[in-house]
Design a protein around this motif. Structure first.
Motif, PDB file in Angstrom:
ATOM      1  N   PHE A 158      -1.846  70.126   0.408  1.00  0.00           N
ATOM      2  CA  PHE A 158      -1.006  69.014  -0.045  1.00  0.00           C
ATOM      3  C   PHE A 158      -0.488  69.279  -1.463  1.00  0.00           C
ATOM      4  N   GLY A 159      -1.394  69.677  -2.358  1.00  0.00           N
ATOM      5  CA  GLY A 159      -0.967  69.982  -3.725  1.00  0.00           C
ATOM      6  C   GLY A 159       0.014  71.130  -3.769  1.00  0.00           C
ATOM      7  N   PHE A 160      -0.257  72.188  -2.988  1.00  0.00           N
ATOM      8  CA  PHE A 160       0.634  73.344  -2.925  1.00  0.00           C
ATOM      9  C   PHE A 160       2.007  72.921  -2.398  1.00  0.00           C
ATOM     10  N   THR A 161       2.011  72.064  -1.387  1.00  0.00           N
ATOM     11  CA  THR A 161       3.272  71.612  -0.788  1.00  0.00           C
ATOM     12  C   THR A 161       4.112  70.838  -1.787  1.00  0.00           C
ATOM     13  N   LYS A 162       3.470  69.940  -2.531  1.00  0.00           N
ATOM     14  CA  LYS A 162       4.220  69.161  -3.529  1.00  0.00           C
ATOM     15  C   LYS A 162       4.830  70.091  -4.571  1.00  0.00           C
ATOM     16  N   MET A 163       4.051  71.090  -4.991  1.00  0.00           N
ATOM     17  CA  MET A 163       4.571  72.061  -5.945  1.00  0.00           C
ATOM     18  C   MET A 163       5.745  72.829  -5.350  1.00  0.00           C
ATOM     19  N   LEU A 164       5.605  73.279  -4.096  1.00  0.00           N
ATOM     20  CA  LEU A 164       6.652  74.048  -3.441  1.00  0.00           C
ATOM     21  C   LEU A 164       7.945  73.240  -3.323  1.00  0.00           C
ATOM     22  N   MET A 165       7.838  71.972  -2.903  1.00  0.00           N
ATOM     23  CA  MET A 165       9.032  71.142  -2.739  1.00  0.00           C
ATOM     24  C   MET A 165       9.712  70.901  -4.085  1.00  0.00           C
ATOM     25  N   ARG A 166       8.898  70.739  -5.130  1.00  0.00           N
ATOM     26  CA  ARG A 166       9.473  70.546  -6.473  1.00  0.00           C
ATOM     27  C   ARG A 166      10.202  71.801  -6.929  1.00  0.00           C
ATOM     28  N   SER A 178       3.379  60.751   2.963  1.00  0.00           N
ATOM     29  CA  SER A 178       4.164  60.490   1.752  1.00  0.00           C
ATOM     30  C   SER A 178       5.235  61.549   1.523  1.00  0.00           C
ATOM     31  N   LEU A 179       5.134  62.690   2.200  1.00  0.00           N
ATOM     32  CA  LEU A 179       6.118  63.761   2.012  1.00  0.00           C
ATOM     33  C   LEU A 179       7.218  63.754   3.072  1.00  0.00           C
ATOM     34  N   LEU A 180       7.063  62.911   4.096  1.00  0.00           N
ATOM     35  CA  LEU A 180       8.048  62.912   5.181  1.00  0.00           C
ATOM     36  C   LEU A 180       9.450  62.613   4.671  1.00  0.00           C
ATOM     37  N   ASN A 181       9.551  61.718   3.682  1.00  0.00           N
ATOM     38  CA  ASN A 181      10.889  61.326   3.217  1.00  0.00           C
ATOM     39  C   ASN A 181      11.542  62.392   2.335  1.00  0.00           C
ATOM     40  N   THR A 182      10.812  63.487   2.025  1.00  0.00           N
ATOM     41  CA  THR A 182      11.405  64.536   1.192  1.00  0.00           C
ATOM     42  C   THR A 182      12.222  65.525   2.000  1.00  0.00           C
ATOM     43  N   VAL A 183      12.136  65.432   3.332  1.00  0.00           N
ATOM     44  CA  VAL A 183      12.834  66.422   4.157  1.00  0.00           C
ATOM     45  C   VAL A 183      13.875  65.796   5.072  1.00  0.00           C
TER      46      VAL A 183
END
Length: 880
Positions: free
Chosen positions: A38-46, A282-287
């Motif tokens: 989860f942390g890695f994903t947030k970093m990657l999307m940013r 919480s990350l669904l809306n980022t894609v």
């Protein structure tokens, strides 16, 4: 540089490790650990959003053995075994990267650093701009004009971007000296020996003098300090071996090239599927929204029998019905009602707004107190329907408040998020239906109806699950007797609103503009030139170059001119006081005067919204606008309250304020004899504390002593450290610690409470208030010192602050009941932390000044008395 192709290289192992230890252990519904992913994903999307790379690659270590072990068998020896909870997440990260269309690579006998170094070299030779992302400062040796290295600082959310200039500022070294610095100081995490006894400061000092490791050893006689010279001589072989170990191999035999690392974007649907499987709601809306091709969302949801009501007679009311009032905008004082959803044991219904609002039958059901209604955000339901002339009654359950009480730390308390947490997943998230931000829209009726009905169904079906959890936590009464009746009272307060004298605000706006112009001129005179006071860069040049004030802190872009920096400089030059005042008045002007003028409704009132399910302590907060946070330290700030006036002729504003309620709650919980005695005898507690920590009599306590004692008293409530107190009082940490020590000597019961509550929190994982409000503290056993310390301070403070919040909430309920039973026309307007603001006719004032304090003081029984101060006036300002 911006026109170049950009390659982003990520150190996969480093970032994943950091994410794992930065975040609490999380699992998805299958029990799979996901916190590091989860942390890695947030970093990657940013990174994808901010860097917009043309090429991208994530490098991983291939195994435990590398070519470096041929040089030193003990390389990375002594490292703790990777926790199994982390090991299983490496495969998930590779799945994430595949779904994101990001290339990942590893090479036997080589480390991620070597892969990154080799690709960075190849890319810069081809004219690329390279961004390296890692948590390992070894990477700093790669820094150049074309290679910037992002080093994670706090967990993975805060990053320092190292350019040659920033590296020089931070370490006073050139990039090629990083290898030599690491060779000298070694690295315990990789078991690189270096020169024992040589740390970072000494290594930097040596390199500033001699430039390279080789040059140090060629000029050993010039090294100052006999002991240092001996260390260097003894461990020369170790130093050069360490240099070999820390040097990144930029010519590794990698089998991946830049063309293979081209990044063309990810597939929304692939990522959405993965996020759903991992539980990353919480990350669904980022894609983006799911594509309609091949999967029609309305068809996908057709498993429920959709009932769009055309006549209210079609609804079978049961007296235990779930009601959803659907709105797209958050501000329900203005938002349109899109439709209403109902669910009960007989069926699920969608009622179009126009039909509902124009039906006498439906209105009768809403206003019938005998017809039990299950709601989500009962305050929103109440206020939005009041706008249509309907006073809803009979609300017996609120899923929002129940979810909030069960775990106030959850980020999202909307129906879909709660449903998914509790295992009811037959419901899309709002972003999936309405879109987000500028792209948000109301879908066609069948899809809207389907979504609203599913919310009502979830609300109806989840009530028992939520109530069972509340019972288990001994919190059922907290919902039923405190939060639910309070929601109705807050709804009435919000609907009533506070009358505002718009002309008074306009006058203040003109006065503040004139004052700001005067101060601006005074600043220019002190500076000797005109400049943009609001520009940190220009202000920094004036303060630190022209006026030669001491530099306290630097940022990536220059000198820091933050408030804490200016506070430390205030006694150095009169311009600082002017700048601080200019900023304060500027904020009053823009945030409060102009801000308030923008939110006045047609009825000449401000209708704030109270957040009842936000803070983890249970305190209320206020938004649009925040009327709890009008600054009152400056007279100009206090004057803003002059604009708040009674809504009726010959009425007044009354204020009732709990005196030192948190310290009284502390006395009750800690049962400290001296503290209890002070309150029972109605002594000034700050004077009493000053007497205790300064060892003086009451008549010897001066204003400074009392002010310092007050800071200690309230600091103790918040678990303040010696550093925090020293900053508040502008004294040394040693003096601050002496104050704290003497406080605990004087009030040993408080010290025992602090120790006991932290111990209890570590055993149980949470703390609770007098009324059983819980706050979970997973970080209290963290290996991270800062996280653990924060959790310990929170454990000390929450039962105090949270109990005080519960007490004033109960007082509001008792007061509302008393005003109605006594047939008083006075109205509750605001709650501002420990204070209640009312408006009332003048002929009720005497009775209220007797009635309200009595109710507030007797709302709960503590072992020390509660005390309430009262005041009145023609405006809120006059009432204080």
């Amino acid at each position: 540089m911006t026109s170049k192709q950009k390659l982003v290289l990520i150190d996969g192992n480093s970032i994943l490790y950091r994410a794992f230890f930065a975040l609490p252990l999380l699992t998805n519904d299958k029990g799979v650990y996901t916190n590091a992913v989860f942390g890695f994903t947030k970093m990657l999307m940013r990174v994808l959003e901010e860097e917009n790379p043309t090429h991208m690659l994530v490098a991983f270590d291939a195994g435990k053995t590398t070519f470096r072990h041929e040089t030193y068998k003990e390389y990375k020896g002594g490292r703790q075994k990777t926790p199994p909870e982390l090991s299983e997440q490496f495969l998930l990260v590779r799945e994430l990267l595949d779904a994101s269309s990001v290339v990942h690579y590893e090479l036997e006998q080589y480390e991620a650093d070597d892969i990154i170094g080799t690709l960075a070299k190849s890319a810069t030779e081809s004219g690329f701009n390279v961004q390296v992302i890692s948590g390992d400062k070894d990477m700093l040796q790669l820094v150049s004009n074309d290679v910037h290295v992002h080093i994670t600082r706090k967990g993975i959310s805060e990053v320092d971007v190292y350019t040659p200039e920033f590296l020089k500022e931070k370490l006073e070294l050139e990039p090629n000296q990083i290898i030599d610095m690491k060779a000298l100081m070694g690295d315990s995490s990789d078991n690189i020996p270096g020169v024992p006894g040589v740390g970072e400061k000494t290594a930097i000092k040596l390199l500033k003098q001699f430039d390279t490791l080789e040059n140090i050893y060629q000029h050993l006689d010039e090294v100052s300090g006999k002991k240092l010279k001996e260390k260097l001589t003894t461990h020369e072989e170790s130093a050069f071996m360490s240099k070999k170990l820390v040097t990144i191999n930029q010519n590794s035999p990698i089998e991946v090239n830049l063309d293979q690392a081209i990044y063309q974007g990810y597939d929304d649907n692939k990522l959405r599927t993965l996020f759903k499987n991992l539980g990353f709601k919480s990350l669904l809306n980022t894609v983006g929204n799911e594509a309609d091709e091949g999967e029609n969302s309305t068809e996908r949801l057709s498993s429920m029998d959709l009932k769009i009501v055309e006549n209210i007679d079609e609804i079978t009311f049961t007296g235990n019905d779930a009601l959803v009032v659907e709105m797209l905008e958050e501000n329900y004082h203005k938002a349109d009602i899109l439709g209403l959803g109902l669910a009960n044991e007989k069926g699920y219904y969608f009622v179009p707004t126009e039909l509902a609002m124009n039906s006498d039958l439906f209105k009768q059901w809403l206003e019938d107190p005998k017809q039990k209604k299950l709601t989500f955000d009962s305050k929103k339901v109440m206020v939005s329907l009041l706008r249509h002339g309907i006073r809803v009654q009979g609300i017996t359950f609120d899923l929002l408040l129940a979810s909030y009480l069960i775990n106030p730390a959850e980020n999202s308390h909307d129906i879909p998020a709660i449903s998914h947490r509790l295992g009811f997943e037959d419901l899309l998230f709002d972003e999936e239906v309405y879109g987000k931000g500028a792209k948000s829209h109301v879908p066609e009726q069948s899809q809207l109806a389907d979504h609203v009905i599913r919310k009502a169904k979830a609300l109806f079906q989840l009530k028992e699950t939520a109530v069972a959890k509340l019972k288990e936590n001994e919190q059922k009464s907290l919902l039923k007797d405190l939060e639910l009746p309070l929601a109705i009272i807050l709804g009435e307060m919000e609907a009533t609103g506070v009358r505002v004298d718009q002309e008074q605000l306009n006058v203040m706006q003109v006065e503040l503009k004139e004052r700001l112009t005067t101060i601006e001129a005074e600043i220019y005179q002190l500076a000797g030139e005109n400049f943009n006071i609001n520009s940190p860069k220009q202000l920094g040049v004036i303060l630190f170059e022209k006026l030669n004030l001491p530099v306290i802190k630097k940022t990536k872009t220059g000198y820091s001119t933050s408030a804490d920096v200016l506070d430390k400089l205030e006694d150095k030059h009169p311009i600082i006081t002017k700048i601080l005042l200019y900023r304060q008045l500027g904020k009053l002007q823009s945030t409060y005067i102009e801000g308030l003028l923008k939110v006045i409704h047609k009825d000449n009132k401000i209708h704030t919204r109270f957040n009842q399910a936000l803070t983890q302590t249970g305190r209320l907060s206020s938004i649009e606008p925040n009327l709890q946070n009008i600054p009152i330290r400056l007279e100009e700030g206090r004057k803003i309250r002059k604009a708040f006036i009674p809504s009726e002729k010959d009425w007044v504003i009354l204020a009732f304020d709990y005196s030192q309620i948190e310290l009284r709650v502390l006395a009750h919980i800690a049962k400290d004899e001296k503290l209890m005695t002070a309150f029972r005898e109605d002594r000034d507690i700050h004077t009493q504390t000053a007497m205790d920590i300064f060892h003086v009599e009451a008549d010897q306590v001066d204003d400074l002593m009392r002010r310092q004692a007050k800071a200690v008293n309230f600091g103790i409530v918040y678990g303040i450290s010696d550093y925090g107190l020293s900053q508040n009082l502008k004294i040394t940490r040693k003096e601050a610690q002496a104050f704290i020590d003497r406080y605990f000597e004087s009030y040993p019961g408080v010290k025992n409470y602090m120790d006991d509550i932290v111990h209890q929190a570590k055993l149980e994982g949470y703390v609770k208030t007098l009324m059983n409000r819980r706050r979970y503290l997973p970080e209290i056993t963290s290996r991270n010192f800062n996280q653990r310390s924060f959790a310990e301070r929170t454990a000390m403070n929450t039962p105090i602050q949270g109990s005080a919040a519960d007490i004033i909430k109960k007082a509001m309920i008792d007061l509302d009941h008393a005003l109605k039973s006594e047939k008083q026309t006075a109205r509750l307007l605001l709650q501002v932390h420990d204070e209640l603001i009312l408006e009332a006719p003048k002929d009720e004032v005497d009775k209220l000044k007797e009635l309200v304090p009595k109710i507030m003081e007797e709302t709960v029984e503590l072992i020390v008395p509660l005390k309430v101060d009262s005041s009145e006036g023609q405006t809120w300002y006059d009432a204080k």
